[in-house]
Design an enzyme around this catalytic site. Structure first.
Site, PDB file in Angstrom:
ATOM      1  N   ARG A 134       8.297 -54.101  10.899  1.00 41.71           N
ATOM      2  CA  ARG A 134       6.866 -53.840  10.757  1.00 41.71           C
ATOM      3  C   ARG A 134       6.371 -54.176   9.351  1.00 41.71           C
ATOM      4  NH1 ARG A 134       5.006 -47.959  12.458  1.00 41.71           N
ATOM      5  NH2 ARG A 134       6.146 -47.351  10.605  1.00 41.71           N
ATOM      6  N   TYR A 135       7.235 -53.942   8.349  1.00 41.83           N
ATOM      7  CA  TYR A 135       6.899 -54.272   6.962  1.00 41.83           C
ATOM      8  C   TYR A 135       7.724 -55.490   6.563  1.00 41.83           C
ATOM      9  CZ  TYR A 135       5.504 -49.302   6.952  1.00 41.83           C
ATOM     10  OH  TYR A 135       4.937 -48.082   7.230  1.00 41.83           O
ATOM     11  N   ARG A 180      11.469 -54.845   4.898  1.00 42.28           N
ATOM     12  CA  ARG A 180      12.477 -53.931   5.431  1.00 42.28           C
ATOM     13  C   ARG A 180      12.419 -53.871   6.943  1.00 42.28           C
ATOM     14  NH1 ARG A 180       8.049 -51.623   3.199  1.00 42.28           N
ATOM     15  NH2 ARG A 180       7.401 -49.492   3.643  1.00 42.28           N
ATOM     16  N   CYS A 190      21.987 -38.915  19.550  1.00 38.60           N
ATOM     17  CA  CYS A 190      22.000 -37.963  18.433  1.00 38.60           C
ATOM     18  C   CYS A 190      22.973 -36.841  18.762  1.00 38.60           C
ATOM     19  CB  CYS A 190      20.613 -37.373  18.195  1.00 38.60           C
ATOM     20  SG  CYS A 190      19.422 -38.620  17.668  1.00 38.60           S
ATOM     21  N   CYS A 219      16.176 -33.063  18.958  1.00 34.48           N
ATOM     22  CA  CYS A 219      14.993 -32.329  18.523  1.00 34.48           C
ATOM     23  C   CYS A 219      13.972 -32.355  19.649  1.00 34.48           C
ATOM     24  CB  CYS A 219      14.391 -32.998  17.291  1.00 34.48           C
ATOM     25  SG  CYS A 219      15.611 -33.370  16.016  1.00 34.48           S
ATOM     26  N   CYS A 265      11.119 -34.965  19.099  1.00 36.03           N
ATOM     27  CA  CYS A 265      11.527 -36.322  18.705  1.00 36.03           C
ATOM     28  C   CYS A 265      10.441 -37.357  19.002  1.00 36.03           C
ATOM     29  CB  CYS A 265      12.801 -36.711  19.430  1.00 36.03           C
ATOM     30  SG  CYS A 265      13.317 -38.400  19.036  1.00 36.03           S
ATOM     31  N   ARG A 278      10.845 -40.474  19.151  1.00 36.03           N
ATOM     32  CA  ARG A 278      11.374 -41.537  20.017  1.00 36.03           C
ATOM     33  C   ARG A 278      11.986 -40.939  21.289  1.00 36.03           C
ATOM     34  NH1 ARG A 278      13.508 -44.232  15.002  1.00 36.03           N
ATOM     35  NH2 ARG A 278      11.803 -45.640  14.466  1.00 36.03           N
ATOM     36  N   ASP A 337       4.187 -36.537  15.003  1.00 36.45           N
ATOM     37  CA  ASP A 337       3.736 -37.699  15.772  1.00 36.45           C
ATOM     38  C   ASP A 337       3.232 -37.273  17.147  1.00 36.45           C
ATOM     39  OD1 ASP A 337       4.289 -39.934  13.991  1.00 36.45           O
ATOM     40  OD2 ASP A 337       6.394 -39.338  14.188  1.00 36.45           O
ATOM     41  N   ASP A 353       2.263 -41.500  10.417  1.00 34.02           N
ATOM     42  CA  ASP A 353       2.611 -42.800  10.987  1.00 34.02           C
ATOM     43  C   ASP A 353       1.481 -43.123  11.960  1.00 34.02           C
ATOM     44  OD1 ASP A 353       4.140 -45.053  11.616  1.00 34.02           O
ATOM     45  OD2 ASP A 353       5.997 -43.876  11.483  1.00 34.02           O
ATOM     46  N   LYS A 365       2.861 -46.296   7.939  1.00 28.86           N
ATOM     47  CA  LYS A 365       2.732 -44.934   7.412  1.00 28.86           C
ATOM     48  C   LYS A 365       1.783 -44.936   6.219  1.00 28.86           C
ATOM     49  CE  LYS A 365       7.560 -43.696   8.372  1.00 28.86           C
ATOM     50  NZ  LYS A 365       7.962 -45.065   8.773  1.00 28.86           N
TER      51      LYS A 365
HETATM   52  C1  LIG Z   1       9.156 -45.579   8.634  1.00 26.66           C
HETATM   53  C2  LIG Z   1       9.480 -46.990   8.800  1.00 26.66           C
HETATM   54  C3  LIG Z   1      10.046 -47.738   7.757  1.00 26.66           C
HETATM   55  C4  LIG Z   1      10.376 -47.125   6.415  1.00 26.66           C
HETATM   56  O1  LIG Z   1       9.231 -46.837   5.702  1.00 26.66           O
HETATM   57  P1  LIG Z   1       9.342 -46.362   4.188  1.00 26.66           P
HETATM   58  O2  LIG Z   1       7.928 -46.049   3.832  1.00 26.66           O
HETATM   59  O3  LIG Z   1       9.932 -47.501   3.417  1.00 26.66           O
HETATM   60  O4  LIG Z   1      10.247 -45.171   4.156  1.00 26.66           O
HETATM   61  C5  LIG Z   1      10.301 -49.059   7.960  1.00 26.66           C
HETATM   62  N1  LIG Z   1      10.020 -49.663   9.134  1.00 26.66           N
HETATM   63  C6  LIG Z   1       9.464 -48.982  10.144  1.00 26.66           C
HETATM   64  C7  LIG Z   1       9.169 -49.705  11.406  1.00 26.66           C
HETATM   65  C8  LIG Z   1       9.195 -47.627  10.016  1.00 26.66           C
HETATM   66  O5  LIG Z   1       8.668 -46.957  11.052  1.00 26.66           O
HETATM   67  S1  SF4 Z   2      13.972 -36.766  15.633  1.00 23.24           S
HETATM   68 FE1  SF4 Z   2      14.862 -37.837  17.430  1.00 23.24          FE
HETATM   69  S2  SF4 Z   2      16.088 -39.501  16.534  1.00 23.24           S
HETATM   70 FE2  SF4 Z   2      15.698 -38.023  14.892  1.00 23.24          FE
HETATM   71  S3  SF4 Z   2      17.494 -36.618  14.939  1.00 23.24           S
HETATM   72 FE3  SF4 Z   2      15.869 -35.682  16.198  1.00 23.24          FE
HETATM   73  S4  SF4 Z   2      16.352 -36.357  18.295  1.00 23.24           S
HETATM   74 FE4  SF4 Z   2      17.459 -37.741  16.902  1.00 23.24          FE
END
Ligand SMILES: *Cc1c(COP(=O)(O)O)cnc(C)c1O
Ligand code: SF4
Length: 349
Positions: free
Chosen positions: A97-98, A101, A110, A114, A117, A119, A279, A316, A323
């Site tokens: 996305r960025y 990175r 996991c 959680c 979560c 995701r 989220d 986010d 973010k």
């Molecule tokens: C959160 C996230 C990151 C990391 O973001 P930072 O601000 O560098 O911690 C990188 N890629 C994606 C897709 C993310 O959701």
């Molecule tokens: S938030 Fe989701 S991915 Fe992160 S530790 Fe919890 S269950 Fe695992």
């Protein structure tokens, strides 16, 4: 010490029936919880179980890990993919996305799941691990994009992988010259601290890259002496640690708890990094605060605890738009607000 300590080391609880047998849920709740279990993964490790006060549904650890029927209630604004992973996934296992990175998701599993979560529609579903071929393609994608300066291993929890598998991934990344930093986001030091073995630490170190570990923890009780010792094994080996916390209603949305958590991180040599606004994950509205509540909490931290203990409060943006910091604003036209809420004139422009 709680009643559950006698069950350590024990095994991970994975079904509503396991939870009932451990006294965490009432037998009458089982039909509803089976419906939750059909949608979302459940797991509570012995270390997580040991933190839960049995019989207290309001317990801040239980609220994070013990499923409830409230998860079947979908709010209209909630989204299956709240942070837009799929819209930015060029190949399986990568989210880009960025420009500088990428996320590399080698596993969707996991140790403890959680209930909030972000995701949850993918984490804990299916067999969980990226196939050898998909991992090859993901590594090839990183190698083919010289702008990628940092690889963030997430998932799922990357530290659930064996030291042998982690070492193999780190070796592959070591071979990519333009990757300078490898970051891992994990809950393992707190939910399964025994996994942070010498072999695991050595696996993380062997890439020769700058390696950072971000610990996800949401309540000061998670930072047990055992968890702190697991973090110390990483830090003493030269792996700096950061924290990430999700702001959660009834878990950490009060000034004392949040301050104690941030101080606990700093005392453990973990630099508070992000406080995430909850989220819009499906079935999590009972755990979300408002942004205004979060801003008031963050303003309180600024006024009362060391600057080291202040994370960045981030949102986010739904849909995968990145973010952004959403903490309180201190500057307005012609005025600045001090850490205790009083305003003072400051020249415009
Ligand atoms: C959160 C996230 C990151 C990391 O973001 P930072 O601000 O560098 O911690 C990188 N890629 C994606 C897709 C993310 O959701
Ligand atoms: S938030 Fe989701 S991915 Fe992160 S530790 Fe919890 S269950 Fe695992």
């Amino acid at each position: 010490m709680t009643a559950h300590d006698t069950t350590l080391p024990g095994s991970t609880l994975r079904s509503p029936a396991d939870l009932a047998a451990a006294g965490l849920v009432a037998p009458v709740a089982l039909p509803g919880l089976e419906a939750v279990a059909a949608r979302y993964a459940i797991a509570i490790t012995p270390a997580s179980l040991a933190l839960i006060e049995p019989g207290d549904a309001a317990d801040p650890i239980a609220r994070q890990f013990v499923p409830t029927e409230a998860e079947l209630v979908m709010a209209p604004e909630e989204l299956a993919d709240p942070v837009g992973d799929t819209t930015h996934s060029p190949v399986e296992g990568i989210v880009h996305r960025y420009p500088d990175r990428v996320l590399l998701m080698a596993t969707h599993t996991c140790a403890t799941y959680c209930r909030f979560c972000f995701r949850r529609e993918s984490v804990g579903q299916g067999d969980g691990t990226l196939s050898a071929g998909a991992l090859d393609a993901a590594i090839a994608y990183i190698a083919a994009h010289p702008a990628i300066w940092e690889v963030i291993l997430t998932g799922g929890d990357p530290l659930i992988l064996s030291p042998r598998r982690l070492a193999a991934i780190m070796d592959r990344l070591a071979g990519i010259e333009h990757v300078k930093v490898v970051r891992l986001h994990t809950r393992i030091p707190a939910v399964e601290p025994e996994r942070v073995s010498d072999a695991l630490v050595a696996a993380l170190k062997r890439s020769g890259k700058a390696v950072y570990v971000a610990l996800h923890a949401n309540h000061p009780r998670e930072l047990t002496p055992t968890a702190r010792a697991a973090c110390a094994r990483l830090i003493d080996a030269g792996v700096p640690m950061l924290s990430q916390t999700v702001l959660l209603k009834g878990v950490n949305d009060d000034p004392q708890t949040l301050a104690a958590l941030m101080r606990g991180f700093v005392e453990s040599r973990i630099k508070p990094y992000y406080l995430h606004h909850g989220d819009l994950a499906p079935g999590t509205s009972h755990l979300r605060t408002t942004l205004a509540e979060g801003q008031a909490l963050v303003a309180g931290l600024r006024g009362h605890v060391s600057g080291l203990c202040n994370p960045t409060y981030v949102l986010d943006i739904p849909g995968g738009h990145g973010k952004v910091p959403v903490g309180p604003a201190y500057i307005s036209d012609g005025e600045v607000t001090d850490p205790w809420g009083r305003t003072h004139p400051y020249p415009r422009g």
